[in-house]
Design a protein around this motif. Structure first.
Motif, PDB file in Angstrom:
ATOM      1  N   UNK A  60       0.855  -1.180   0.000  1.00 63.99           N
ATOM      2  CA  UNK A  60       0.000   0.000   0.000  1.00 63.99           C
ATOM      3  C   UNK A  60       0.892   1.231   0.000  1.00 63.99           C
ATOM      4  N   UNK A  61       0.574   2.172  -0.859  1.00 60.81           N
ATOM      5  CA  UNK A  61       1.395   3.363  -0.980  1.00 60.81           C
ATOM      6  C   UNK A  61       0.536   4.599  -1.149  1.00 60.81           C
ATOM      7  N   UNK A  62       1.160   5.742  -0.872  1.00 61.86           N
ATOM      8  CA  UNK A  62       0.512   7.018  -1.124  1.00 61.86           C
ATOM      9  C   UNK A  62       1.254   7.713  -2.253  1.00 61.86           C
ATOM     10  N   UNK A  63       0.515   8.495  -3.030  1.00 62.09           N
ATOM     11  CA  UNK A  63       1.157   9.270  -4.093  1.00 62.09           C
ATOM     12  C   UNK A  63       1.380  10.695  -3.584  1.00 62.09           C
ATOM     13  N   UNK A  64       1.814  11.577  -4.463  1.00 65.52           N
ATOM     14  CA  UNK A  64       2.131  12.955  -4.055  1.00 65.52           C
ATOM     15  C   UNK A  64       0.933  13.687  -3.451  1.00 65.52           C
ATOM     16  N   UNK A  65      -0.280  13.301  -3.857  1.00 63.31           N
ATOM     17  CA  UNK A  65      -1.479  13.949  -3.320  1.00 63.31           C
ATOM     18  C   UNK A  65      -1.939  13.324  -2.012  1.00 63.31           C
ATOM     19  N   UNK A  66      -1.273  12.242  -1.570  1.00 69.22           N
ATOM     20  CA  UNK A  66      -1.631  11.576  -0.321  1.00 69.22           C
ATOM     21  C   UNK A  66      -2.665  10.475  -0.476  1.00 69.22           C
ATOM     22  N   UNK A  67      -3.077  10.210  -1.730  1.00 72.04           N
ATOM     23  CA  UNK A  67      -4.082   9.177  -1.967  1.00 72.04           C
ATOM     24  C   UNK A  67      -3.470   7.782  -1.796  1.00 72.04           C
ATOM     25  N   UNK A  68      -4.198   6.922  -1.058  1.00 71.82           N
ATOM     26  CA  UNK A  68      -3.736   5.561  -0.791  1.00 71.82           C
ATOM     27  C   UNK A  68      -4.215   4.614  -1.889  1.00 71.82           C
ATOM     28  N   UNK A  69      -3.289   3.786  -2.380  1.00 70.29           N
ATOM     29  CA  UNK A  69      -3.634   2.750  -3.352  1.00 70.29           C
ATOM     30  C   UNK A  69      -2.691   1.583  -3.114  1.00 70.29           C
ATOM     31  N   UNK A  70      -2.837   0.534  -3.898  1.00 73.35           N
ATOM     32  CA  UNK A  70      -1.998  -0.637  -3.666  1.00 73.35           C
ATOM     33  C   UNK A  70      -1.794  -1.467  -4.897  1.00 73.35           C
ATOM     34  N   UNK A  71      -0.935  -2.458  -4.746  1.00 79.03           N
ATOM     35  CA  UNK A  71      -0.642  -3.365  -5.837  1.00 79.03           C
ATOM     36  C   UNK A  71       0.000  -4.637  -5.304  1.00 79.03           C
ATOM     37  N   UNK A  72      -0.008  -5.656  -6.120  1.00 82.98           N
ATOM     38  CA  UNK A  72       0.556  -6.944  -5.741  1.00 82.98           C
ATOM     39  C   UNK A  72       2.082  -6.875  -5.787  1.00 82.98           C
ATOM     40  N   UNK A  73       2.723  -7.313  -4.700  1.00 86.01           N
ATOM     41  CA  UNK A  73       4.187  -7.367  -4.641  1.00 86.01           C
ATOM     42  C   UNK A  73       4.693  -8.761  -4.986  1.00 86.01           C
ATOM     43  N   UNK A  74       3.858  -9.789  -4.761  1.00 85.98           N
ATOM     44  CA  UNK A  74       4.263 -11.152  -5.060  1.00 85.98           C
ATOM     45  C   UNK A  74       3.489 -12.162  -4.242  1.00 85.98           C
ATOM     46  N   UNK A  75       3.861 -13.426  -4.423  1.00 91.38           N
ATOM     47  CA  UNK A  75       3.187 -14.551  -3.774  1.00 91.38           C
ATOM     48  C   UNK A  75       4.246 -15.467  -3.174  1.00 91.38           C
ATOM     49  N   UNK A  76       3.942 -16.040  -2.013  1.00 88.85           N
ATOM     50  CA  UNK A  76       4.842 -17.008  -1.378  1.00 88.85           C
ATOM     51  C   UNK A  76       4.003 -18.121  -0.755  1.00 88.85           C
ATOM     52  N   UNK A  94      11.438  -3.154  -4.088  1.00 87.79           N
ATOM     53  CA  UNK A  94       9.994  -3.165  -3.857  1.00 87.79           C
ATOM     54  C   UNK A  94       9.288  -2.407  -4.981  1.00 87.79           C
ATOM     55  N   UNK A  95       8.067  -2.802  -5.313  1.00 86.50           N
ATOM     56  CA  UNK A  95       7.357  -2.135  -6.406  1.00 86.50           C
ATOM     57  C   UNK A  95       6.804  -0.766  -5.991  1.00 86.50           C
ATOM     58  N   UNK A  96       7.451   0.295  -6.473  1.00 86.71           N
ATOM     59  CA  UNK A  96       6.976   1.657  -6.215  1.00 86.71           C
ATOM     60  C   UNK A  96       7.569   2.606  -7.250  1.00 86.71           C
ATOM     61  N   UNK A  97       6.755   3.535  -7.721  1.00 87.59           N
ATOM     62  CA  UNK A  97       7.225   4.557  -8.637  1.00 87.59           C
ATOM     63  C   UNK A  97       7.878   5.690  -7.846  1.00 87.59           C
ATOM     64  N   UNK A  98       8.558   6.584  -8.532  1.00 90.41           N
ATOM     65  CA  UNK A  98       9.288   7.682  -7.899  1.00 90.41           C
ATOM     66  C   UNK A  98       8.391   8.538  -7.020  1.00 90.41           C
ATOM     67  N   UNK A  99       7.138   8.774  -7.437  1.00 90.07           N
ATOM     68  CA  UNK A  99       6.248   9.660  -6.691  1.00 90.07           C
ATOM     69  C   UNK A  99       5.407   8.930  -5.643  1.00 90.07           C
ATOM     70  N   UNK A 100       5.708   7.664  -5.339  1.00 88.56           N
ATOM     71  CA  UNK A 100       4.945   6.892  -4.363  1.00 88.56           C
ATOM     72  C   UNK A 100       5.782   6.621  -3.106  1.00 88.56           C
TER      73      UNK A 100
END
Length: 138
Positions: A60-76, A94-100
């Motif tokens: 779960x991450x926030x972007x520059x505007x503070x909005x929370x979103x998420x994505x799959x990092x993997x499975x174990x 870890x999966x994240x863009x520069x602005x997250x």
């Protein structure tokens, strides 16, 4: 929202067709972006570990505007202690863009194993306290 991990079915808790489960995720803290980061999920039923189950990890991450979103990092897959671990060599992996900014993760179990029909379950948010993540580390 219900997510399906891999193949198989999903059975919701209280549907009468599955065995109740619990899953716990542990917070992760590091101040070094090159330190190994391990996301964990311990899957149990009535306190007993469930072995051989697939656990999906959602960051779960926030972007520059503070909005929370998420994505799959993997499975174990869970081991004999019911523990699934998803390891990254460092925060930069870890999966994240520069602005997250990564703030937390969840461990989720949604598949039915070959041995029993366990209910799908998602952990509470576990904190991710990292100096940077993904492309934000470069």
């Amino acid at each position: 929202m219900l997510l399906i991990a891999g193949t198989g079915c999903s059975i919701l808790p209280d549907s009468g067709g599955c065995i109740p489960t619990e899953i716990e995720a542990a917070s992760v803290t590091t101040s070094d972006p090159t330190e190994r980061v391990v996301l964990t999920g311990r899957l149990t039923t009535e306190g007993e570990p469930i072995e051989g189950a697939e656990v999906q990890f959602m960051v779960l991450h926030t972007d520059e505007s503070g909005e929370l979103s998420g994505g799959v990092a993997g499975v174990a897959e869970t081991d004999a202690e019911g523990l699934a671990e998803l390891a990254f060599q460092g925060a930069k992996d870890l999966p994240a863009f520069t602005d997250e900014t990564l703030v937390a993760y969840r461990a989720e179990y949604t598949s039915i194993t070959d041995t029993a029909q366990y209910c799908s379950v998602s952990s509470e948010k576990a904190a991710l306290d990292l100096p940077c993540a993904g492309f934000g580390c470069e």
